[in-house]
Design a protein around this motif. Structure first.
Motif, PDB file in Angstrom:
ATOM      1  N   HIS A   1       4.032  -1.490   1.648  1.00 48.70           N
ATOM      2  CA  HIS A   1       4.429  -0.755   2.854  1.00 48.70           C
ATOM      3  C   HIS A   1       4.894  -1.793   3.868  1.00 48.70           C
ATOM      4  O   HIS A   1       4.211  -2.805   4.075  1.00 48.70           O
ATOM      5  CB  HIS A   1       3.252   0.009   3.475  1.00 48.70           C
ATOM      6  CG  HIS A   1       2.741   1.133   2.628  1.00 48.70           C
ATOM      7  ND1 HIS A   1       3.519   2.189   2.221  1.00 48.70           N
ATOM      8  CD2 HIS A   1       1.492   1.379   2.141  1.00 48.70           C
ATOM      9  CE1 HIS A   1       2.783   3.024   1.512  1.00 48.70           C
ATOM     10  NE2 HIS A   1       1.546   2.563   1.438  1.00 48.70           N
TER      11      HIS A   1
ATOM     12  N   ALA B   1      -5.622  -1.335   1.795  1.00 57.30           N
ATOM     13  CA  ALA B   1      -4.412  -2.145   1.982  1.00 57.30           C
ATOM     14  C   ALA B   1      -4.764  -3.401   2.754  1.00 57.30           C
ATOM     15  O   ALA B   1      -5.773  -3.436   3.474  1.00 57.30           O
ATOM     16  CB  ALA B   1      -3.369  -1.349   2.755  1.00 57.30           C
TER      17      ALA B   1
ATOM     18  N   TYR C   1      -3.385   2.144  -4.745  1.00 60.56           N
ATOM     19  CA  TYR C   1      -3.527   3.598  -4.881  1.00 60.56           C
ATOM     20  C   TYR C   1      -4.206   3.903  -6.202  1.00 60.56           C
ATOM     21  O   TYR C   1      -4.169   3.088  -7.132  1.00 60.56           O
ATOM     22  CB  TYR C   1      -2.142   4.269  -4.853  1.00 60.56           C
ATOM     23  CG  TYR C   1      -1.551   4.335  -3.470  1.00 60.56           C
ATOM     24  CD1 TYR C   1      -1.586   5.516  -2.728  1.00 60.56           C
ATOM     25  CD2 TYR C   1      -0.963   3.206  -2.893  1.00 60.56           C
ATOM     26  CE1 TYR C   1      -1.047   5.577  -1.448  1.00 60.56           C
ATOM     27  CE2 TYR C   1      -0.426   3.256  -1.615  1.00 60.56           C
ATOM     28  CZ  TYR C   1      -0.472   4.441  -0.895  1.00 60.56           C
ATOM     29  OH  TYR C   1       0.055   4.499   0.360  1.00 60.56           O
TER      30      TYR C   1
ATOM     31  N   PHE D   1      -4.589   6.965  -1.728  1.00 57.97           N
ATOM     32  CA  PHE D   1      -4.703   5.660  -1.053  1.00 57.97           C
ATOM     33  C   PHE D   1      -6.114   5.113  -1.227  1.00 57.97           C
ATOM     34  O   PHE D   1      -7.089   5.832  -1.037  1.00 57.97           O
ATOM     35  CB  PHE D   1      -4.386   5.854   0.441  1.00 57.97           C
ATOM     36  CG  PHE D   1      -4.558   4.605   1.254  1.00 57.97           C
ATOM     37  CD1 PHE D   1      -3.565   3.629   1.265  1.00 57.97           C
ATOM     38  CD2 PHE D   1      -5.710   4.402   2.008  1.00 57.97           C
ATOM     39  CE1 PHE D   1      -3.719   2.465   2.014  1.00 57.97           C
ATOM     40  CE2 PHE D   1      -5.868   3.245   2.761  1.00 57.97           C
ATOM     41  CZ  PHE D   1      -4.867   2.278   2.764  1.00 57.97           C
TER      42      PHE D   1
ATOM     43  N   MET E   1       3.472   9.815  -1.957  1.00 56.80           N
ATOM     44  CA  MET E   1       2.946   8.814  -2.890  1.00 56.80           C
ATOM     45  C   MET E   1       2.475   9.410  -4.220  1.00 56.80           C
ATOM     46  O   MET E   1       2.426   8.713  -5.224  1.00 56.80           O
ATOM     47  CB  MET E   1       1.784   8.042  -2.239  1.00 56.80           C
ATOM     48  CG  MET E   1       2.127   7.305  -0.959  1.00 56.80           C
ATOM     49  SD  MET E   1       3.546   6.203  -1.093  1.00 56.80           S
ATOM     50  CE  MET E   1       2.957   5.008  -2.272  1.00 56.80           C
TER      51      MET E   1
ATOM     52  N   ALA F   1      -0.002   5.792   4.874  1.00 53.05           N
ATOM     53  CA  ALA F   1       0.130   6.316   3.503  1.00 53.05           C
ATOM     54  C   ALA F   1       0.513   7.807   3.463  1.00 53.05           C
ATOM     55  O   ALA F   1       1.420   8.181   2.707  1.00 53.05           O
ATOM     56  CB  ALA F   1      -1.165   6.062   2.728  1.00 53.05           C
TER      57      ALA F   1
ATOM     58  N   THR G   1       8.529   2.107   2.012  1.00 54.42           N
ATOM     59  CA  THR G   1       7.605   1.847   0.910  1.00 54.42           C
ATOM     60  C   THR G   1       8.395   1.524  -0.353  1.00 54.42           C
ATOM     61  O   THR G   1       9.356   2.222  -0.688  1.00 54.42           O
ATOM     62  CB  THR G   1       6.718   3.096   0.663  1.00 54.42           C
ATOM     63  OG1 THR G   1       6.011   3.379   1.867  1.00 54.42           O
ATOM     64  CG2 THR G   1       5.732   2.858  -0.469  1.00 54.42           C
TER      65      THR G   1
ATOM     66  N   SER H   1      -4.227   3.593   6.266  1.00 52.69           N
ATOM     67  CA  SER H   1      -4.634   4.918   5.770  1.00 52.69           C
ATOM     68  C   SER H   1      -3.922   6.005   6.580  1.00 52.69           C
ATOM     69  O   SER H   1      -3.850   7.151   6.159  1.00 52.69           O
ATOM     70  CB  SER H   1      -6.156   5.084   5.865  1.00 52.69           C
ATOM     71  OG  SER H   1      -6.536   5.134   7.230  1.00 52.69           O
TER      72      SER H   1
ATOM     73  N   ALA I   1      -0.660  -2.221  -0.755  1.00 51.95           N
ATOM     74  CA  ALA I   1      -1.602  -1.087  -0.727  1.00 51.95           C
ATOM     75  C   ALA I   1      -1.902  -0.618  -2.142  1.00 51.95           C
ATOM     76  O   ALA I   1      -0.996  -0.371  -2.931  1.00 51.95           O
ATOM     77  CB  ALA I   1      -1.003   0.057   0.086  1.00 51.95           C
TER      78      ALA I   1
END
Ligand code: ADP
Ligand code: MG
Ligand code: MG
Length: 372
Positions: A47, A20, A36, A17, A13, A8, A111, A5, A34
């Motif tokens: 990630h 993960a 989302y 989030f 993104m 992210a 990512t 967290s 992760a």
């Protein structure tokens, strides 16, 4: 275990989030999947924390990956590929617009969109998988073949320079603990008896007969995601070692990892053989995508490449054993020597079947040439 967290928010993104967890069976980087939330839809990303002990310059490495993946996407879009974004990794930018982000502890992260409905396999289960994986690596090389701009950075210099690997072995022997040296006597002999082989590809590169190309350099089956339904090779991943090299290193490592009759650290070397059916499947797949750009010298050395990469890998395990197991993780005393013995048993299996392998190369490349 990292708190994702906190990672992210380093990336752009454009989704919230959720959570993960550690993902996959990679040995080098720390990989997380992760989830989302995007306007009520769940989407996932990968990630990854780059292992900066292995890769000394993660930012330069990411510049390589950014260039190669961007170029591959452009080519796929130009070709009108219906699934262009599933066929290559693409990097999600950081909030400051880079293909990577540095966390407060100094770790380098990247990512990627999660490639859905496909997976990598740790062990080959069928000929079809071997063929599809080889085809995908050939396609990857083809997409990267006309990469414009300066030479890619060598993320691990001299990674497949076999004569330098043999020199490193020589140095390790000189410094080794006498007991270890004695235990490895037979294997040391196997390696030095093949000194000429270690130089064959580097000599061909020097003379220009084998061109330097953009290659993957870690062509294990689990670095290609195969479609869950069709088994087709969808996307080549794990691009950390993508750098200037010879296609023979990529093909040779496929032979080394896909064609033995046993696992990599089999202790009963009498069980280690070469599966010619697998070799033929690799050839079929690889030549179906790569024959359009390979030159004759490259094709003529495909069978030999399996021998070279197996020899090289055995030399590396042997060197590590003599140096006191400092590089490869070991589970028991003598593990690296056992691994070396397994490689050298496979090496001998290749040597015994090399004429048949050479014939297969000619037959399969002839068939592919007739098809186009
Ligand atoms: P390593 O260098 O540690 O092997 P990889 O890049 O191969 O790291 O990633 C580890 C594993 O994570 C892969 O074997 C694969 O299962 C999974 N993986 C990596 N990238 C993706 C992706 N974009 N989509 C889906 N799975 C992925
Ligand atoms: Mg991997
Ligand atoms: Mg890797």
């Amino acid at each position: 275990m990292h708190d994702l967290s906190r990672i992210a928010p380093l990336f752009d993104m454009r989704a919230d989030f959720v959570h993960a967890y550690p993902y996959g069976s990679g040995h080098i980087n720390d990989t997380y999947c992760a989830w989302y939330d995007l306007a009520g839809h769940r989407i996932r990303y990968i990630h990854q924390r780059i292992n900066h002990k292995v890769f000394k310059d993660p930012v330069a490495l990411m510049r390589n990956i950014e260039r190669v993946t961007r170029h591959a996407l452009e080519r796929l879009v130009e070709q009108g590929h219906p699934e262009a974004r599933r066929r290559t990794l693409t990097t999600i930018p950081s909030v400051d617009g880079h293909a990577w982000a540095i966390d407060p502890e100094g770790n380098c992260w990247r990512t990627y969109p999660f490639i859905e409905r496909a997976r990598g396999y740790d062990e080959i289960q069928s000929e079809k998988q071997a063929e599809e994986a080889a085809k995908a690596f050939g396609e990857f090389q083809k997409l990267a073949a006309d990469l414009p701009g300066e030479r890619l950075l060598e993320t691990i210099p001299n990674f497949h320079h076999t004569p330098k690997r043999l020199e490193a072995l020589e140095q390790a022997i000189a410094k080794a603990d006498p007991q270890r040296r004695e235990a490895a006597k037979a294997e040391i002999e196997v390696a030095f008896a093949r000194e000429d082989d270690t130089r064959r590809v580097t000599d061909l590169i020097e003379s220009g007969e084998v061109p330097e190309r953009v290659t993957h350099n870690d062509t294990k089956l689990n670095n290609v995601l195969l479609d869950d339904v069709t088994s087709e090779g969808v996307c080549v991943i794990d691009l950390d070692t993508t750098m200037p090299g010879s296609v023979l290193y990529d093909f040779g490592d496929m032979v080394r990892t896909a064609c033995p009759t046993t696992r990599e650290d089999e202790v009963d070397v009498s069980r280690i053989g070469l599966r010619l059916d697998r070799f033929e499947a690799l050839l079929r797949g690889y030549l179906s995508s790569a024959s359009s750009f390979l030159n004759q010298t490259e094709v003529d050395h495909l069978a030999f490449s399996g021998k070279l990469l197996t020899l090289e890998c055995g030399i590396r395990f042997l060197t590590d054993f003599l140096e006191g197991d400092v590089y490869f993780k070991t589970k028991r005393p003598g593990h690296n020597l056992d691994r070396c013995r397994a490689q050298f048993a496979f090496l001998k299996a290749i040597e015994a079947k090399l004429p048949q392998m050479e014939d297969m190369v000619q037959t399969v490349s002839g068939k592919v040439a007739n098809m186009v």
